[in-house]
Scaffold this active site. Structure first.
Site, PDB file in Angstrom:
ATOM      1  N   TYR A  92      70.535  28.052  33.328  1.00 37.48           N
ATOM      2  CA  TYR A  92      69.311  28.529  33.964  1.00 37.48           C
ATOM      3  C   TYR A  92      69.012  27.742  35.223  1.00 37.48           C
ATOM      4  O   TYR A  92      69.614  26.697  35.478  1.00 37.48           O
ATOM      5  CB  TYR A  92      68.131  28.475  32.983  1.00 37.48           C
ATOM      6  CG  TYR A  92      67.550  27.096  32.731  1.00 37.48           C
ATOM      7  CD1 TYR A  92      68.210  26.159  31.951  1.00 37.48           C
ATOM      8  CD2 TYR A  92      66.321  26.733  33.284  1.00 37.48           C
ATOM      9  CE1 TYR A  92      67.656  24.906  31.716  1.00 37.48           C
ATOM     10  CE2 TYR A  92      65.760  25.486  33.052  1.00 37.48           C
ATOM     11  CZ  TYR A  92      66.439  24.571  32.269  1.00 37.48           C
ATOM     12  OH  TYR A  92      65.901  23.334  32.050  1.00 37.48           O
ATOM     13  N   ARG A 132      78.298  37.795  15.836  1.00 37.76           N
ATOM     14  CA  ARG A 132      78.267  36.342  15.994  1.00 37.76           C
ATOM     15  C   ARG A 132      79.655  35.770  15.748  1.00 37.76           C
ATOM     16  O   ARG A 132      80.261  36.082  14.718  1.00 37.76           O
ATOM     17  CB  ARG A 132      77.252  35.729  15.020  1.00 37.76           C
ATOM     18  CG  ARG A 132      77.141  34.211  15.128  1.00 37.76           C
ATOM     19  CD  ARG A 132      76.021  33.685  14.241  1.00 37.76           C
ATOM     20  NE  ARG A 132      75.877  32.234  14.358  1.00 37.76           N
ATOM     21  CZ  ARG A 132      76.503  31.355  13.569  1.00 37.76           C
ATOM     22  NH1 ARG A 132      77.305  31.771  12.609  1.00 37.76           N
ATOM     23  NH2 ARG A 132      76.324  30.050  13.743  1.00 37.76           N
ATOM     24  N   LYS A 138      73.222  22.706  33.516  1.00 35.10           N
ATOM     25  CA  LYS A 138      71.823  23.073  33.236  1.00 35.10           C
ATOM     26  C   LYS A 138      71.791  24.199  32.197  1.00 35.10           C
ATOM     27  O   LYS A 138      71.604  25.376  32.516  1.00 35.10           O
ATOM     28  CB  LYS A 138      71.117  23.477  34.539  1.00 35.10           C
ATOM     29  CG  LYS A 138      69.596  23.478  34.413  1.00 35.10           C
ATOM     30  CD  LYS A 138      68.951  23.520  35.785  1.00 35.10           C
ATOM     31  CE  LYS A 138      67.453  23.718  35.754  1.00 35.10           C
ATOM     32  NZ  LYS A 138      66.698  22.694  35.060  1.00 35.10           N
TER      33      LYS A 138
HETATM   34  N1  PDD Z   1      63.901  20.995  34.918  1.00 36.44           N
HETATM   35  N2  PDD Z   1      66.471  16.610  34.669  1.00 36.44           N
HETATM   36  C1  PDD Z   1      66.262  17.544  33.736  1.00 36.44           C
HETATM   37  C2  PDD Z   1      66.689  17.267  32.335  1.00 36.44           C
HETATM   38  C3  PDD Z   1      65.654  18.774  34.085  1.00 36.44           C
HETATM   39  O1  PDD Z   1      65.460  19.723  33.137  1.00 36.44           O
HETATM   40  C4  PDD Z   1      65.253  18.989  35.424  1.00 36.44           C
HETATM   41  C5  PDD Z   1      64.614  20.281  35.873  1.00 36.44           C
HETATM   42  C6  PDD Z   1      65.476  17.967  36.360  1.00 36.44           C
HETATM   43  C7  PDD Z   1      65.116  18.113  37.815  1.00 36.44           C
HETATM   44  O2  PDD Z   1      65.969  19.019  38.468  1.00 36.44           O
HETATM   45  P1  PDD Z   1      65.462  19.875  39.723  1.00 36.44           P
HETATM   46  O3  PDD Z   1      64.963  18.890  40.703  1.00 36.44           O
HETATM   47  O4  PDD Z   1      66.670  20.570  40.183  1.00 36.44           O
HETATM   48  O5  PDD Z   1      64.358  20.792  39.225  1.00 36.44           O
HETATM   49  C8  PDD Z   1      66.103  16.789  35.958  1.00 36.44           C
HETATM   50  C9  PDD Z   1      63.309  22.282  35.256  1.00 36.44           C
HETATM   51  C10 PDD Z   1      62.275  22.191  36.338  1.00 36.44           C
HETATM   52  C11 PDD Z   1      62.810  22.956  33.994  1.00 36.44           C
HETATM   53  O6  PDD Z   1      63.533  22.889  33.010  1.00 36.44           O
HETATM   54  O7  PDD Z   1      61.722  23.575  33.996  1.00 36.44           O
END
Ligand code: PDD
Length: 286
Positions: free
Chosen positions: A33, A101, A150
């Site tokens: 995501y 699954r 992510k």
């Molecule tokens: N989260 N570290 C983690 C574990 C994160 O989930 C996020 C972002 C960041 C910061 O990354 P960025 O600067 O690219 O947003 C660091 C998003 C905002 C969320 O899960 O809502």
């Protein structure tokens, strides 16, 4: 007005957007995501988020479902249809629906599922929390070993957030081998004198898009940057602390584990970085 969301090429009222119970995103958290902020109806650091989406997809061998230009067009369409001035766009790509699954990945030609929706947050950049600062507590980092991807496996960060709230704090800073990795959904920093200290990039943390921009702007403003791990003790003795993320921008941190950081108020460097960052991002928003 019902929120209009994007699902696999269609724009639908949120209640009409349906996906299969066999979708790998649902049964396996087999999905990646991105969260992109919107300020003044424009997208913040869109190119950075699109580049990281590709890296996450590649790392998991999930095909990229859309041509590059379609993401920007889709995001803009969602902003327009939902009349978003300030807020966020959430985008998720899953490995799709194999029809049952199974631990093995489905054939590579299985269509990915693409979902995107807006979250309206009027005044997102003027959040009162930024004037007050966050309190954090430390929690053990019990996430998997590929935090640079992510993925939507967010149960442990949710648990840590709840543990923090139960202790009256705003967020948790996660600790592994005695050093802070990052926050539950943000990158973590301390400031000593004129030096900004934040953990170096590796598989242990998400490579924040906000982090990259903030460190670049800090260096351009002649601030010193040290990319290395730091301990909770070092944080409690720091002059300042802050976190960065696409939705919190630069957010001061004023206490850790019940101990105040600096004088217990948001620090000057964090405030300056927030200002420089928001300024630059508004200028380059698309
Ligand atoms: N989260 N570290 C983690 C574990 C994160 O989930 C996020 C972002 C960041 C910061 O990354 P960025 O600067 O690219 O947003 C660091 C998003 C905002 C969320 O899960 O809502």
């Amino acid at each position: 007005m019902s929120r209009i969301v994007y699902l696999n090429g269609d724009y639908l009222p949120e209640q009409d957007a349906r996906i299969s119970i066999f979708d790998r995103g649902f049964v396996m958290a087999d999905a990646v995501y991105e969260v992109v902020s919107v300020l003044g109806g424009k997208l913040i650091d869109f190119a950075g988020h699109q580049a990281r989406l590709k890296r996450s997809l590649d790392a998991l061998e999930i095909g990229n479902p859309l041509p590059d230009d379609d993401y920007l067009a889709m995001f803009r369409e969602l902003v327009t249809r939902n009349e978003i001035t300030d807020g966020m766009i959430y985008l998720q790509v899953t490995r799709g629906n194999p029809g049952d699954r199974d631990f093995a990945y489905p054939p590579a030609d299985t269509p990915q599922t693409v979902v995107a929706f807006t979250q309206s947050k009027p005044g997102l950049a003027d959040s009162p929390a930024a004037a007050k600062g966050w309190k954090v507590v430390t929690e053990p980092d019990e996430r998997w070993g590929r935090r640079d991807i992510k993925t939507t496996q967010l149960l442990y960060p949710s648990m840590a957030k709840m543990a923090a709230k139960a202790k009256g704090a705003d967020d948790a800073w996660l600790v592994e081998d005695g050093k802070i990795t990052e926050g539950t959904s943000n990158n973590a920093y301390i400031v000593k004198g004129n030096t900004i200290i934040t953990r170096e990039l590796s598989r242990d943390i998400l490579h924040g898009i906000t982090r990259a921009a903030v460190l670049r702007l800090a260096r351009e403003a002649q601030m010193q940057v040290e990319e290395r791990g730091f301990t909770p003790e070092e944080a409690s003795e720091a002059d300042e602390a802050f976190v960065t993320s696409a939705s919190a921008f630069v957010m001061p941190v004023v206490a850790i584990d019940g101990k105040q950081i600096g004088n217990g108020a948001p620090g000057k460097i964090a405030a300056r970085l927030r200002e420089i960052y928001l300024d630059e991002m508004r200028k380059t928003a698309i």
